[in-house]
Every structure is written in structure tokens, then in C-alpha cells.
Design a protein around this motif. Structure first.
Motif, PDB file in Angstrom:
ATOM      1  N   LEU A 414       0.981  -1.069   0.048  1.00 11.62           N
ATOM      2  CA  LEU A 414      -0.064  -0.032  -0.074  1.00 11.62           C
ATOM      3  C   LEU A 414       0.926   1.131  -0.076  1.00 11.62           C
ATOM      4  CD1 LEU A 414      -3.151   0.532   2.281  1.00 11.62           C
ATOM      5  CD2 LEU A 414      -1.399   2.277   2.052  1.00 11.62           C
ATOM      6  N   LEU A 415       1.954   1.192   0.946  1.00 15.64           N
ATOM      7  CA  LEU A 415       2.622   2.383   1.058  1.00 15.64           C
ATOM      8  C   LEU A 415       3.592   2.926  -0.010  1.00 15.64           C
ATOM      9  CD1 LEU A 415       3.818   2.151   4.690  1.00 15.64           C
ATOM     10  CD2 LEU A 415       2.041   3.650   3.996  1.00 15.64           C
ATOM     11  N   GLU A 416       4.261   1.867  -0.842  1.00 17.28           N
ATOM     12  CA  GLU A 416       5.273   2.017  -1.799  1.00 17.28           C
ATOM     13  C   GLU A 416       4.724   2.001  -3.097  1.00 17.28           C
ATOM     14  OE1 GLU A 416       8.735  -0.349  -1.357  1.00 17.28           O
ATOM     15  OE2 GLU A 416       8.511  -0.338   0.891  1.00 17.28           O
ATOM     16  N   THR A 417       3.519   1.483  -3.536  1.00 13.39           N
ATOM     17  CA  THR A 417       2.973   1.458  -4.722  1.00 13.39           C
ATOM     18  C   THR A 417       1.711   1.879  -4.811  1.00 13.39           C
ATOM     19  OG1 THR A 417       1.622  -0.643  -4.772  1.00 13.39           O
ATOM     20  CG2 THR A 417       4.040  -0.991  -4.839  1.00 13.39           C
ATOM     21  N   GLY A 418       1.018   2.342  -3.624  1.00 15.14           N
ATOM     22  CA  GLY A 418      -0.428   2.987  -3.579  1.00 15.14           C
ATOM     23  C   GLY A 418      -0.505   4.013  -4.567  1.00 15.14           C
ATOM     24  N   ALA A 419       0.338   4.927  -4.874  1.00 10.29           N
ATOM     25  CA  ALA A 419       0.224   6.227  -5.619  1.00 10.29           C
ATOM     26  C   ALA A 419      -0.116   5.724  -6.883  1.00 10.29           C
ATOM     27  CB  ALA A 419       1.353   7.128  -5.555  1.00 10.29           C
ATOM     28  N   ALA A 420       0.704   4.685  -7.536  1.00 11.87           N
ATOM     29  CA  ALA A 420       0.470   4.424  -9.132  1.00 11.87           C
ATOM     30  C   ALA A 420      -0.392   3.072  -9.246  1.00 11.87           C
ATOM     31  CB  ALA A 420       1.908   4.456  -9.506  1.00 11.87           C
ATOM     32  N   ASN A 421      -0.570   2.582  -8.361  1.00 13.14           N
ATOM     33  CA  ASN A 421      -1.216   0.999  -8.407  1.00 13.14           C
ATOM     34  C   ASN A 421      -2.624   0.958  -7.475  1.00 13.14           C
ATOM     35  OD1 ASN A 421      -1.819  -1.539  -8.514  1.00 13.14           O
ATOM     36  ND2 ASN A 421      -0.353  -2.243  -7.130  1.00 13.14           N
ATOM     37  N   PRO A 422      -3.744   1.326  -8.173  1.00 16.63           N
ATOM     38  CA  PRO A 422      -5.005   1.267  -7.607  1.00 16.63           C
ATOM     39  C   PRO A 422      -5.307   0.061  -6.696  1.00 16.63           C
ATOM     40  CG  PRO A 422      -5.228   2.235  -9.792  1.00 16.63           C
ATOM     41  CD  PRO A 422      -3.696   1.487  -9.627  1.00 16.63           C
ATOM     42  N   SER A 423      -4.782  -1.016  -7.125  1.00 16.78           N
ATOM     43  CA  SER A 423      -5.221  -2.374  -6.245  1.00 16.78           C
ATOM     44  C   SER A 423      -4.800  -2.387  -5.146  1.00 16.78           C
ATOM     45  CB  SER A 423      -4.986  -3.485  -7.266  1.00 16.78           C
ATOM     46  OG  SER A 423      -3.621  -3.654  -7.269  1.00 16.78           O
ATOM     47  N   ASN A 576       5.649   9.929  -4.452  1.00 18.49           N
ATOM     48  CA  ASN A 576       4.673   9.045  -4.344  1.00 18.49           C
ATOM     49  C   ASN A 576       4.033   8.822  -3.122  1.00 18.49           C
ATOM     50  OD1 ASN A 576       4.340   8.120  -7.110  1.00 18.49           O
ATOM     51  ND2 ASN A 576       5.868   6.435  -6.798  1.00 18.49           N
ATOM     52  N   LEU A 577       5.045   8.804  -2.107  1.00 20.32           N
ATOM     53  CA  LEU A 577       4.718   8.881  -0.755  1.00 20.32           C
ATOM     54  C   LEU A 577       3.909  10.192  -0.319  1.00 20.32           C
ATOM     55  CD1 LEU A 577       5.336   6.475   1.098  1.00 20.32           C
ATOM     56  CD2 LEU A 577       7.491   8.017   2.029  1.00 20.32           C
ATOM     57  N   LYS A 578       3.945  11.078  -0.703  1.00 13.13           N
ATOM     58  CA  LYS A 578       3.461  12.274  -0.365  1.00 13.13           C
ATOM     59  C   LYS A 578       1.872  12.014  -1.083  1.00 13.13           C
ATOM     60  CE  LYS A 578       7.115  15.665  -0.597  1.00 13.13           C
ATOM     61  NZ  LYS A 578       7.667  16.937  -1.378  1.00 13.13           N
ATOM     62  N   ILE A 579       1.582  11.436  -1.917  1.00 14.65           N
ATOM     63  CA  ILE A 579       0.208  11.256  -2.445  1.00 14.65           C
ATOM     64  C   ILE A 579      -0.339  10.088  -1.507  1.00 14.65           C
ATOM     65  CG2 ILE A 579      -1.147  10.029  -4.370  1.00 14.65           C
ATOM     66  CD1 ILE A 579       1.098  11.065  -6.170  1.00 14.65           C
ATOM     67  N   VAL A 580       0.129   8.918  -1.139  1.00 11.00           N
ATOM     68  CA  VAL A 580      -0.233   7.997  -0.062  1.00 11.00           C
ATOM     69  C   VAL A 580      -0.370   8.667   1.267  1.00 11.00           C
ATOM     70  CG1 VAL A 580       0.467   5.855   1.073  1.00 11.00           C
ATOM     71  CG2 VAL A 580       1.105   6.153  -1.261  1.00 11.00           C
ATOM     72  N   ALA A 581       0.380   9.526   1.840  1.00 10.78           N
ATOM     73  CA  ALA A 581       0.079  10.235   3.128  1.00 10.78           C
ATOM     74  C   ALA A 581      -0.987  10.968   3.192  1.00 10.78           C
ATOM     75  CB  ALA A 581       1.535  11.171   3.475  1.00 10.78           C
ATOM     76  N   PRO A 585      -5.738   8.222   5.639  1.00 11.20           N
ATOM     77  CA  PRO A 585      -7.200   8.153   6.305  1.00 11.20           C
ATOM     78  C   PRO A 585      -8.027   7.549   5.409  1.00 11.20           C
ATOM     79  CG  PRO A 585      -5.984  10.241   6.825  1.00 11.20           C
ATOM     80  CD  PRO A 585      -5.310   9.578   5.594  1.00 11.20           C
ATOM     81  N   LYS A 586      -8.238   8.056   4.322  1.00 14.19           N
ATOM     82  CA  LYS A 586      -9.269   7.704   3.406  1.00 14.19           C
ATOM     83  C   LYS A 586      -9.159   6.040   3.108  1.00 14.19           C
ATOM     84  CE  LYS A 586     -10.816   8.429  -1.599  1.00 14.19           C
ATOM     85  NZ  LYS A 586     -10.497   9.174  -2.619  1.00 14.19           N
ATOM     86  N   TRP A 587      -7.996   5.561   3.120  1.00 14.48           N
ATOM     87  CA  TRP A 587      -7.698   4.136   2.654  1.00 14.48           C
ATOM     88  C   TRP A 587      -7.748   3.360   3.898  1.00 14.48           C
ATOM     89  CZ3 TRP A 587      -2.931   5.047  -0.823  1.00 14.48           C
ATOM     90  CH2 TRP A 587      -3.281   5.829  -2.183  1.00 14.48           C
ATOM     91  N   THR A 588      -7.519   3.946   4.967  1.00 11.49           N
ATOM     92  CA  THR A 588      -7.784   2.952   6.084  1.00 11.49           C
ATOM     93  C   THR A 588      -8.910   3.392   7.361  1.00 11.49           C
ATOM     94  OG1 THR A 588      -6.026   4.671   7.298  1.00 11.49           O
ATOM     95  CG2 THR A 588      -5.272   2.797   6.065  1.00 11.49           C
ATOM     96  N   SER A 589      -8.573   4.311   8.003  1.00 10.84           N
ATOM     97  CA  SER A 589      -9.533   4.651   9.246  1.00 10.84           C
ATOM     98  C   SER A 589     -10.923   5.084   8.586  1.00 10.84           C
ATOM     99  CB  SER A 589      -9.050   5.716  10.000  1.00 10.84           C
ATOM    100  OG  SER A 589      -8.899   7.094   9.249  1.00 10.84           O
ATOM    101  N   ASP A 590     -11.182   5.623   7.536  1.00  7.87           N
ATOM    102  CA  ASP A 590     -12.524   5.835   6.786  1.00  7.87           C
ATOM    103  C   ASP A 590     -13.349   4.496   6.433  1.00  7.87           C
ATOM    104  OD1 ASP A 590     -11.835   8.370   7.263  1.00  7.87           O
ATOM    105  OD2 ASP A 590     -11.864   8.885   5.084  1.00  7.87           O
ATOM    106  N   GLN A 591     -12.527   3.657   6.333  1.00  9.77           N
ATOM    107  CA  GLN A 591     -12.935   2.196   5.902  1.00  9.77           C
ATOM    108  C   GLN A 591     -13.193   1.364   7.118  1.00  9.77           C
ATOM    109  OE1 GLN A 591     -13.821   1.736   2.639  1.00  9.77           O
ATOM    110  NE2 GLN A 591     -12.721   3.747   2.306  1.00  9.77           N
ATOM    111  N   THR A 592     -12.484   1.550   8.012  1.00  9.38           N
ATOM    112  CA  THR A 592     -12.649   0.409   9.352  1.00  9.38           C
ATOM    113  C   THR A 592     -13.252   1.249  10.379  1.00  9.38           C
ATOM    114  OG1 THR A 592     -10.531   1.104  10.223  1.00  9.38           O
ATOM    115  CG2 THR A 592     -10.419  -0.652   8.611  1.00  9.38           C
ATOM    116  N   ASN A 593     -13.367   2.460  10.411  1.00 12.61           N
ATOM    117  CA  ASN A 593     -14.122   3.253  11.366  1.00 12.61           C
ATOM    118  C   ASN A 593     -13.410   3.174  12.745  1.00 12.61           C
ATOM    119  OD1 ASN A 593     -16.151   4.840  12.450  1.00 12.61           O
ATOM    120  ND2 ASN A 593     -17.334   3.260  13.199  1.00 12.61           N
ATOM    121  N   ASN A 594     -11.962   2.914  12.785  1.00  9.40           N
ATOM    122  CA  ASN A 594     -10.978   2.939  13.902  1.00  9.40           C
ATOM    123  C   ASN A 594      -9.622   3.446  13.281  1.00  9.40           C
ATOM    124  OD1 ASN A 594      -9.185   0.622  13.297  1.00  9.40           O
ATOM    125  ND2 ASN A 594     -11.171  -0.601  13.408  1.00  9.40           N
TER     126      ASN A 594
END
Length: 809
Positions: A414-423, A576-581, A585-594
Motif C-alpha cells: 500500500l505505502l510503496e505502490t499505492g500512488a501508482a497502483n489502484p489495487s 509517491n509517498l506524499k500522495i499516499v500520506a 486516512p481515506k484508505w484506512t480509518s475511513d474504511q474501518t471506522n477505527n
């Protein structure tokens, strides 16, 4: 008459005495006879049946092992006395925290060659060393022998022999329940660290002893009294489960292959006194499996031939079903690589047989190599193996996969490829992608088990921009070998298409396996192979794809990096890491509600950023290492170009030492912790600072001026570092808290180096003293400018620190 009378009196007295004595003797004999009948006299020689009874449980194998009420007897065939065996001590299960997190269950503690020898009425267990050797046909062999007396680990009393006198019986119970240092899983450094006082025999046991055709496996449970145990401190106790493997070594030794540091292989060495030279030879042999072609003539004609005995790994029955196919693929992928060395079906994975299919099958049996799936929170995988110290032949291997390791790979994906890799932008990574990651981790660990170490130079073989090409990455992967720590493609940018993001086997793997495993038919000795082996290396010497590099001081051989330009690669990575940062929240806490996953991933994001920065730091004071022989052109050691080092310093000032506001998002920080942000950032920045102000690095920079007078010298580096970190002092500019902390840390580090014994008589102390004096002058002016009060206080504090350092005796 008087004489006759005297004789008669003596005769009567003697007769009466004799009668009394006979009566006494008769009475005694009667008593003895009665006593003998009541208690039959025991035989002084113990019998086999005294030790192997109806209650005894016996296990056939290398030695027969007899267990009578937890008293263990080895029945050692006399034909095995004097045979060389390998004794391997491993940690089977450990308490939390043992070794500071650097030791795992399955870790090998010691490997030694042992022999069982008969001496008088004892059996001696002796350690045999191969550190010094000589041909036994030479006179010097006798000198080697008498100057390397073999230590005795233990002396066993011979209890008796078996019924046909072909074996001796010894009791090993005390041996395996005592604190024998030679086979202990607690080395001296652990004993000191944890203040171990003694082994508590009342809480120490033999868990099991199992005998197999070629090995005996002993499991011991040891409990030690310790004043500072690594966990459960109130118990003052360390309990550890130890596995002792004793493996018979092959009598028909494999011909070893000489080690060459230009190709990466694990190795073992000895001092050979058989040399005709004026000194003993240091010899090293690579570690590899014994692969012999079934049809040597077909093999020599260049045909693919199956080995007599292929390398087979059995999967742990406890492996989750959904993961089995990926683990199997991770092993089977190497079969294609071995075809480069002329072998077909040389390696494969199999599912372990059920009890119904093979009731004798055991993962502990040395005949079977395995991939263990361990239910542990440890995030790791290992590929250890056991090898013959005489030849380097790998005898067996047990690869270990720890259950939680996939979580690390999900997070980094997620952290290293999330900016360019939607999955990758999810906590629920698609199963096939997780499986592909696991497959490649297993392939990496199998590589270790085949004898291959890490090759950190392999990722430097590919141009940075090639890693943004779908066509290139799908064919070549992201590094030239699976043995590099190049896990993900963090260079590819949003919009790049058809990118391979996960590592894979590469061309160097084919090259190294061919070099280590291909048979050379004309060679009858290791020395006769060298000419051919050298030729294979020299044919590829100018191609970076086939270069081997160990991670030390060489910036082109760094862990976790990819691409041949660290500044450019890390620029892409940080972008890329700036995009991930921003989206975390959108990819983690917003989905899990914690906020648990957000907290975990933010912590790991800081680690990823620190790695990207570290790759650039490695250029400063870096020395390229190109291992070669004198027939090859060029130097072995070359300092990094001055321009490259200056570029790295400029990048660090901007991307590491300047306050990184993008890492300080209040929406993240205020939801994961109440405080600690400034200390966390200081710790990460200080890591890079200390890496630059490192005695070894500075000494290399001073030495580099001898090789190249135009190199980036230590004085220029420290001056650039100082002026960059204290850049605010040149202007009327307030200093934020992160910079204030970093500036103080710089002064402290310079002071530590200045007053250390290591730098006392070198240019390093002169440079540091001069730069601290220049900084003090700079701050004298800056403290009077129109800056805020905390900045003025900070400058005065810095000056006080400098005065204290310079005044120190």
C-alpha cells in the motif's frame, strides 16, 4: 620323659583348639549356606535385559534409542564409532524478546562435527575441527593433528553391550538434562545480558528423542534462573525449548567448489597446510546441494538431465489451504533456473504425505527438507540450511514462514505502490496479489537455502526510468535477482501503464546457479575448475546485471533500493509517498471506522520515507566496490564522484533536514497519539545525521583524497552540512521546533566526535573544532537579529553547548 609329657600337652591343646575352630567354621559355613540360599548373589556384569525391558520403548534408526521411564539409552553400533557426524543446535521455541528481536524460533545456534570414540570403558563424544586441514598422506598431517587436539564434550560410561556384542549402550539422560555449554542454546552473551545464574534441573526435561535412518533429533526443555529475563520479568525465569540434530555425514564426500567473491555464495573455509607455497592456504568452498546427473554422457552433450537425487521440499501440513499453491510455486519457480545449469526437474515442492500414506514420515527426519508454517506474530521468513563443513554440501533445509509476515507485505504494498497502483489502495489486498507476494518471498528464502546470499547490487543494474516501463518490468522485473531486497516498484508514477510492482526471479539467478551447480566434466579437483569458473565470470564482467555486491560502504549495493540513481529514485519515491500520506486516512480509518490501521501504517510510512532518505545518504562518503582479479581492467575501489555526493547533500537538506510538513498532517497525528511527534521526527532525522557524521565514513572521505584529490572531502561535507542545517542563522528568520531540535542534535554529535578517542589524532577533530568555532561566530550575530524569543533562547543555548564542548579537556 619331660619332653614326651610336654609334647602330649601341646598335642591335647592343639587338638582341642582345632575341634573348637572346626565347630566355629562349621557353624559359619552353615550360616553362609543359609544366607546364600536366602539371597542369591548377583552377577557383577550388567546384562542387556537390565536396560531394555518389557517396559522400554525403543526407536530404530541411526542409533537405537531406548526409553524406560524417561531414562534414555543410546545403543551405538560399533561400526559407527569414529564416524563423523554433524551436531546442530537450534532454538525450537523461545520466550518473547530473547535476542532483542533478532532471534526467532528455528534459529541455528551452533554447528559442529562430532565423533563417538571408545576409550577404556567409556564412550567419548569429541568435537572435530576442520579449521585446519592437510592431506593425510603428507608428513605435515601429523603436525596438524597434534596441534589441533579435539575437545571432549562428554564421557559416557559403557553400561553394557547388546546381545551379539555389535553395539554398546550408554545412558544419555544426564547429558541432555545438564547445562552442557557446547550444546547450549544460551550463548555466553545471553547469559550476561539476562543475568542467568543456573539451570534448574527440577524444571528441565528431555521432551523427546527420535531416531531416523540418518539422524537423531532431541528436544530439550530447559529452565534457567535469571535475574533479568527478556520477558515475564517477575518470574526470574527463562524457559527455552532446544532441538539437537545429530546427522551422519556422507562417507563419499562431494567434490567442493572453490569460492569466488565475484559471485555470491554462502561459504565455509579452512587453513590448508598441504600447500607447496611458503604459507598455509586459506581455502573457502561454496555451500551447495549435491546434484549429480543420471546420465552423465547426455549431460556432457548439453542435454537437460534429471539429477539422481533432486531437491525436494515438503509443505508443512499446518499451512493454510489458500496459501499452499503459492508456496509450492515459490519453490517450483527455481526448476527453470536450474535448467540453465543443465538439470531438469532439479527442485520441486510436494505436499507432506498423510499418516495413512506414510506413517513413518516426519518433518524432523533429515531426509526431508521442509517449509514450516509457524503460528507466530513474528513478521519474518528464513531459509536456513545445514551443510557438511568438509565440503560445503547442503544436507537439508527447513524454510520457516511466520504467520504475520504477510501483513508487512500488505502494508508496504500500500505505502510503496499505492500512488501508482489502484489495487494496493486498500487493507483488503486482492488474494492473487497477496499470493504473488508470498510466492516471491518463498523464492527468496529458497535462494538462501540453495546457497545464495543477498545480492544488494542487483537492483542497481536497472536504469531508474526503465522501472517506469511496463514492457521492461514485465520482462525483467525490478531487480536482476530475487536475492536483492527490492520488494516493490516504488519508482513507477501515476499514469504509468502495465507496470510490474512485485519482484521476481531475474537473469542473475540463472547466472549464479549455473556458476555454482553446473558440472565441469574435465575437472577432477576443485583447483582444476577455476579456469572455467573464471571464464564464466569474465564473460559477464562488464554487464551490471551479473554483478554481485555486498551491503557495506557501497551506495550501489543498498538494501531496499531500486534503480541506478538513488537521488532520482528517491525523488520519485518521496513524490509517491506524499500522495499516499494525503490519502492514508481515506484508505484506512475511513474504511474501518477505527484508527488502529492508520496508526500502524503511518508509523511504517515514516520508516519508508527514512529508507528513501538513507539511500541518498549512502552516496556521501560512499566507495564503489568492483570485485575483480588482476587480469580484469579497472580499480576494485572507486570513490563516488564529487558531483554525485554534492547532489546528494543538496537533496538531503531539502528532503530530510528541512521540516517535512507533509509528514505532519494534524488529521493523522491528532487521531493516533497525544504527543511525541517532535521526538519521532528528530529520531528519524538524527539517524541520517549520525550516518553522515560517522567516523568510518569520515575516514573514508579523508582517504579518498589520496585516490582522487578532487573528491568530496570531509571538510566540505561537514561545512555543507552545518551551513544547511543552520541556514536560518544567515537571515532574520524564526526557527521552528523541528529545526531547533535538529540543530542541537548536530552540535551534540559534533561534540561527541570531537571528544572521542577515535578522532583525537586525525583531521576529523581539526575539522570539527574549526566548524564549531565558525558556527559559534555565526550564532553570535544571529542571536541579535529580530527573531522571536524562543529562537533567540535557542541560539544562546547552542552557543553554550559549543562553549562546553570546546572547553572540555
Amino acid at each position: 620323659m619331660k619332653k614326651l609329657l610336654l609334647f602330649s600337652m601341646i598335642s591335647v591343646f592343639a587338638f582341642q583348639t582345632e575341634i573348637k575352630a572346626q565347630k566355629k567354621k562349621s557353624k559359619k559355613e552353615k550360616t553362609e549356606q543359609t544366607s546364600t540360599k536366602a539371597t542369591p548373589k548377583k552377577s557383577k556384569t550388567p546384562k542387556y535385559s537390565d536396560f531394555v525391558t518389557a517396559k522400554t520403548k525403543s526407536d530404530e534408526g541411526l542409533f537405537k534409542v531406548h526409553n524406560t521411564n524417561n531414562k534414555f539409552i543410546y545403543e551405538i553400533p560399533k561400526s559407527h564409532l569414529g564416524k563423523e557426524m554433524l551436531l546442530v543446535t537450534r532454538i525450537k521455541e523461545i520466550p518473547a524478546g530473547l535476542g532483542g528481536g533478532y532471534v526467532n524460533a528455528g534459529s541455528k545456534i551452533n554447528t559442529q562435527v562430532v565423533v563417538w570414540e571408545e576409550f577404556q570403558n567409556k564412550i567419548l563424544l569429541k568435537v572435530k575441527s576442520y579449521n585446519a586441514v592437510a592431506n593425510d598422506s603428507l608428513p605435515i598431517y601429523k603436525s596438524v593433528k597434534v596441534n589441533n587436539l579435539e575437545p571432549i564434550i562428554y564421557a559416557f560410561d559403557v553400561k553394557t553391550q547388546n546381545t551379539d556384542s555389535t553395539a554398546v549402550l550408554v545412558d544419555v539422560t544426564k547429558f541432555f538434562t545438564s547445562d552442557i555449554k557446547a550444546i547450549s542454546a544460551l550463548p555466553a552473551r545471553y547469559r550476561r545480558t539476562y543475568k542467568v545464574k543456573r539451570l534448574d534441573a527440577s524444571r528441565s526435561f528431555i521432551n523427546s528423542i527420535k531416531s531416523y535412518p540418518n539422524n537423531i533429533e532431541v528436544v530439550q526443555d530447559f529452565t534457567f534462573d535469571a535475574d533479568a529475563p527478556p520477558s515475564n520479568s517477575r518470574t526470574n525465569t527463562i524457559t527455552i525449548r532446544v532441538n539437537q540434530s545429530m546427522i551422519v555425514l556422507p562417507e563419499d564426500k562431494m567434490m567442493p567448489r572453490l569460492y569466488d567473491k565475484r559471485v555470491g555464495y554462502f561459504s565455509l573455509g579452512n587453513v590448508d597446510y598441504s600447500s607447496e607455497a611458503l604459507k598455509a592456504d586459506d581455502k573457502r568452498y561454496i555451500r551447495r546441494w549435491r546434484l549429480e546427473p543420471k546420465d552423465i554422457d547426455a549431460y556432457n552433450r548439453g542435454e537437460l538431465v534429471e539429477p539422481i537425487k533432486p531437491i525436494v521440499y515438503y509443505l508443512d501440513p499446518g499451512t493454510p489451504d489458500k496459501l499452499k499453491k503459492y508456496i509450492k510455486q515459490g519453490v517450483d519457480d527455481w526448476a527453470k533456473v536450474f535448467e540453465t545449469a543443465g538439470f531438469k526437474n532439479a527442485i520441486m515442492a510436494k505436499y507432506a504425505p498423510t499418516k495413512e500414506e506414510d506413517p513413518e514420515f516426519s518433518m524432523e527426519d533429515v531426509r526431508y527438507s521442509s517449509i514450516r508454517y509457524v503460528a507466530s506474530t513474528t513478521r519474518n521468513a528464513t531459509g536456513p540450511s545445514v551443510s557438511d563443513p568438509r565440503t560445503g554440501e547442503i544436507l537439508e533445509s527447513d524454510i520457516i514462514w511466520y504467520h504475520n509476515h504477510l501483513r508487512s507485505y500488505r502494508n508496504r504494498y500500500l505505502l510503496e505502490t499505492g500512488a501508482a497502483n489502484p489495487s494496493a489502495r486498500t487493507l483488503d489486498t486482492p488474494a492473487e496479489e497477496i499470493g504473488e507476494m508470498m510466492r516471491m518471498v518463498i523464492s527468496h528464502e529458497v535462494g538462501h537455502a540453495l546457497g545464495l546470499p543477498h545480492n544488494m547490487a542487483a537492483s542497481y543494474a536497472y536504469p531508474v526510468d526503465s522501472l517506469r516501463s511496463g514492457k521492461f518490468t514485465q520482462k525483467m522485473g525490478i531487480a536482476a535477482t530475487i536475492m536483492d531486497y527490492a520488494r516493490y516498484n516504488y519508482i513507477a508514477q501515476p499514469g504509468d501503464e502495465n507496470i510490474r510492482f512485485v519482484r521476481q526471479l531475474g537473469p542473475y539467478d540463472h547466472y549464479s546457479i549455473n556458476w555454482g551447480y553446473r558440472k565441469i566434466p574435465s575437472a577432477k579437483t576443485p583447483e582444476q575448475e577455476v579456469k572455467t569458473l573464471d571464464k564464466w565470470i569474465e564473460e559477464k564482467a562488464d554487464d551490471p546485471i551479473y554483478r554481485f555486491g555486498a551491503q557495506r560502504f557501497d551506495p550501489s549495493a543498498q538494501t531496499e533500493g531500486i534503480g541506478n540513481d538513488q537521488v532520482k529514485a528517491s525523488t520519485y519515491g518521496v513524490k509517491n509517498l506524499k500522495i499516499v500520506a494525503k490519502n492514508l486516512p481515506k484508505w484506512t480509518s475511513d474504511q474501518t471506522n477505527n484508527y488502529e490501521d492508520l496508526s500502524e501504517l503511518y508509523g511504517e510510512l515514516l520508516g519508508v520515507w527514512s529508507r528513501y532518505v538513507g539511500h541518498v545518504t549512502g552516496n556521501i562518503g560512499g566507495i564503489y566496490e568492483f570485485n575483480k582479479k588482476p587480469v580484469q581492467e579497472g580499480l576494485v575501489y572507486e570513490p563516488v564522484a564529487r558531483e554525485k555526493q554534492k547532489e546528494a547533500m543538496i537533496w538531503l537538506q531539502k528532503n530530510a533536514f528541512a521540516t517535512q510538513d507533509w509528514l505532519l498532517d494534524p488529521k493523522i497525528l491528532a487521531n493516533i497519539d497525544e504527543s511525541g511527534y517532535t521526538n519521532t521526527m528528530l529520531r528519524l532525522q538524527t539517524r541520517q545525521l549520525y550516518s553522515l557524521l560517522n567516523t568510518s565514513k569520515l575516514e573514508r572521505m579523508i582517504d579518498a583524497e589520496i585516490i582522487n584529490p578532487k573528491s568530496y572531502d570531509a571538510l566540505s561535507m561537514i561545512r555543507d552540512l552545518r551551513t544547511g542545517i543552520f541556514s536560518e542563522a544567515n537571515y532574520t528568520k524564526n526557527v521552528d521546533v523541528f529545526r531547533r531540535n535538529l540543530q542541537k542534535s548536530l552540535i551534540d554529535r559534533m561534540g561527541t566526535l570531537l571528544n572521542s578517542k577515535e578522532t583525537k589524532n586525525s583531521d576529523i577533530s581539526s575539522i570539527l573544532r574549526g566548524e564549531l568555532q565558525s558556527l559559534n561566530f555565526q550564532l553570535t550575530i544571529a542571536k541579535n537579529r529580530g527573531v522571536n524569543r524562543i529562537t533567540k533562547y535557542h541560539y544562546r543555548d547552542c552557543m553554550a553547548k559549543i562553549k562546553e564542548i570546546l572547553d572540555a579537556k
